[in-house]
Scaffold this active site. Structure first.
Site, PDB file in Angstrom:
ATOM      1  N   SER A 155       0.846  -1.247  -0.057  1.00 30.27           N
ATOM      2  CA  SER A 155      -0.050   0.122   0.070  1.00 30.27           C
ATOM      3  C   SER A 155       1.078   1.150   0.154  1.00 30.27           C
ATOM      4  O   SER A 155       1.713   1.442  -0.851  1.00 30.27           O
ATOM      5  CB  SER A 155      -0.989   0.008   1.136  1.00 30.27           C
ATOM      6  OG  SER A 155      -2.173   0.837   1.119  1.00 30.27           O
ATOM      7  N   ASP A 178      -8.674  -4.114  -6.246  1.00 28.87           N
ATOM      8  CA  ASP A 178      -8.075  -3.587  -5.026  1.00 28.87           C
ATOM      9  C   ASP A 178      -8.959  -2.171  -5.037  1.00 28.87           C
ATOM     10  O   ASP A 178      -8.752  -1.406  -5.886  1.00 28.87           O
ATOM     11  CB  ASP A 178      -6.646  -3.308  -5.205  1.00 28.87           C
ATOM     12  CG  ASP A 178      -5.996  -2.608  -4.147  1.00 28.87           C
ATOM     13  OD1 ASP A 178      -6.662  -1.977  -3.388  1.00 28.87           O
ATOM     14  OD2 ASP A 178      -4.910  -3.517  -3.947  1.00 28.87           O
ATOM     15  N   HIS A 192      -7.693  -5.524  -0.906  1.00 29.80           N
ATOM     16  CA  HIS A 192      -6.411  -4.467  -0.954  1.00 29.80           C
ATOM     17  C   HIS A 192      -4.975  -5.432  -0.864  1.00 29.80           C
ATOM     18  O   HIS A 192      -4.876  -6.311   0.151  1.00 29.80           O
ATOM     19  CB  HIS A 192      -6.371  -3.661   0.392  1.00 29.80           C
ATOM     20  CG  HIS A 192      -5.401  -2.715   0.091  1.00 29.80           C
ATOM     21  ND1 HIS A 192      -4.920  -2.007  -0.846  1.00 29.80           N
ATOM     22  CD2 HIS A 192      -4.750  -1.963   1.230  1.00 29.80           C
ATOM     23  CE1 HIS A 192      -4.036  -1.292  -0.897  1.00 29.80           C
ATOM     24  NE2 HIS A 192      -4.094  -1.100   0.607  1.00 29.80           N
TER      25      HIS A 192
END
Length: 514
Positions: A227, A453, A483
């Site tokens: 991320s 995602d 995610h």
């Protein structure tokens, strides 16, 4: 209200919910410390601090290996490397395999910005058991986070009110109240942590990682970024391309976007995830309890949020579930397909007037424990984003963009558009419109994009590959939900990532896993 952070660490809090540290920890050095030569004192890890999220000390790994913690000194101001220092909190699990085959340390950042690596790594440590055969697994609280000079803004009671506020104003009075609340929050950050705020940029954290590499005794930085951790890794590669070892980026931030474009991308991403959830629920053999068709599922959620705007329902006493908290909770549930069942149950309850599960999901996003104590994940998230991002948006800017955001997502558009006000009246100027991740001369970096995602849309992976430059980024596609990709457990993804990190085998460009 700040945009949703993007930490993988947040996922753990959902599962747990459903089934004090000095902020500016700075020291005035009477004599300069040779920071790259410092020796770390590794000891058994204490229980996480409140700023890290609280809870118990990390449990031993399978086989009995203990997690070890240490602190590393780094300059408060990298422009004055011999000036004041801060302590950065580190955690590690030593390599489990043959010492002769040990590669070095593998440093993790789990995202946010604002996620505590000291709490996240042990939470997911078993996922990386194979990587541990040849690496010491290492993570840290980046500066401004947790026990690393963690930023402090408002107290727990004030945060309860802040996260309950109406973050999608319908008129001028509500707009004024939202702006005043953001200004008060940002002012509290400056009041309590003003010494740290100018020094929590991603470029500062990247320099900390290169110092960490040296202190850990590694010639190259081996890295696993998830991320926001992909942005941090990209900035590191730009600053220190010759020091990059084997690196993986998973759940990839688009480095070419400014904050407005990023927020719009998230609106599209969360809408896609909601669409996928609705299709999945209504495609089951049994009836979907929150709607008979995908459109009905979304229509009923929209109606619920509209009703909550006028009349909140009981959440977790004494707090009610507001429209903002419900939206926040729904967004949190879309970070992983594993959480879709919680979303279904939470919606069922909410339709019956009980907002408890959606409130738990929202609390998880905001870093609130069941005892009412908050970690500093949101304070750090805002502080790092605002130090990084140059644009400052006004209510007029948001109003002009609302039609585009609503077209991208009828459910999340307003929420994410108004979230762009989070850096208004921030005490520190932002650094740039977007990060520079060009990294000519770097070793290959494996960039893993997930087509489903919600938080870091799939298109960002290709943008990262292009921005890293020719011969650096290698794209791997995972056709999945949620995610990130590695934590899905997909054997193809694991094989490609582990093959690179453990053996140095670079997958073919364009490899697809499903």
């Amino acid at each position: 209200m700040p945009n949703p952070p993007r930490p993988r660490a947040a996922a753990l809090a959902v599962t747990a919910a459903l089934l004090s540290v000095s902020l500016a920890a700075c020291s005035d050095s009477e004599e300069a410390v040779d920071l790259p030569s410092q020796s770390l004192s590794w000891k058994d890890c204490p229980a996480p601090s409140e700023s890290e999220g609280g809870g118990a000390a990390p449990s031993p790994l399978p086989g009995g290996a203990e997690w070890q913690c240490a602190t590393m000194k780094a300059p408060l101001d990298w422009d004055k490397p011999k000036g004041d220092t801060i302590d950065l909190a580190l955690i590690r699990a030593e390599a489990s395999g043959d010492k002769d085959k040990r590669i070095g340390s593998l440093i993790f950042n789990f995202g946010g910005p604002g996620g505590s690596g000291v709490t996240s790594l042990p939470a997911f440590g078993t996922d990386y058991a194979q990587l541990r055969t040849r690496y010491d697994l290492v993570s840290f609280d980046p500066r401004g986070v947790g026990r690393s000079a963690g930023v402090e803004c408002e107290d727990d009671q004030q945060l309860d009110e802040y996260f309950q506020q109406d973050s999608t104003p319908d008129d001028t009075a509500e707009q004024t109240k939202l702006v005043d609340n953001i200004k008060a929050f940002n002012g509290a950050c400056d009041k309590h942590s003003g010494k740290v705020l100018p020094h929590v940029r991603t470029t500062d954290a990247a320099r900390d990682m290169d110092l960490m590499r040296q202190v850990l005794g590694d010639d190259k930085l081996h890295y696993f970024g998830i991320s926001y951790g992909t942005e941090l890794g990209g900035v590191y590669a730009h600053l220190f391309p010759k020091n990059v070892g084997r690196a993986v980026f998973d759940g990839v931030v688009d480095p070419t976007q400014d904050p407005e474009q990023s927020s719009l991308g998230q609106a599209k991403g969360f809408q896609l995830a909601l669409d996928n959830y609705a299709k999945d629920c209504t495609s089951k053999v049994e009836d979907c309890p929150v709607g008979d068709t995908p459109q009905e599922v979304k229509d009923k959620i929209a109606k619920l949020l509209e009703e909550l705007d006028d009349k909140p329902i009981p959440g977790i006493f004494p707090r009610d579930l507001t429209q903002t908290a419900a939206t926040n909770g729904i967004a949190q549930s879309l970070y992983s397909q594993d959480f879709w069942e919680y979303l279904t149950e939470g919606l069922q309850q909410a339709y019956d007037g009980d907002g408890k599960i959606l409130m738990l999901l929202s609390d998880s996003m905001n870093g609130r424990n069941e005892d009412g104590k908050y970690s500093n994940i949101q304070a750090a998230n805002v502080s790092i984003n605002c130090a990084d991002d140059k644009p400052r948006y006004t209510t007029a800017d948001v109003e002009a963009k609302l039609p585009e955001f609503r077209a991208a997502s009828p459910l999340f558009g307003d929420y994410l558009a108004w979230g762009m006000l989070g850096c208004t009246d921030w005490a520190v100027d932002g650094a740039a419109d977007h990060p520079d991740v060009s990294a000519a001369g770097s070793a290959p970096i494996l960039v893993v994009g997930n087509t489903g995602d919600p938080a870091t849309p799939y298109e960002g992976a290709r943008k990262m590959v292009d921005a890293l430059g020719d011969g650096v980024g290698v794209e791997l596609t995972y056709k999945g939900q949620g995610h990130g990709a590695y934590d899905s457990g997909n054997k193809c993804v694991h094989g490609a990532v582990n093959g690179y990190l453990l053996d140095g085998t670079v997958p073919n460009e364009g490899t697809t896993c499903s």
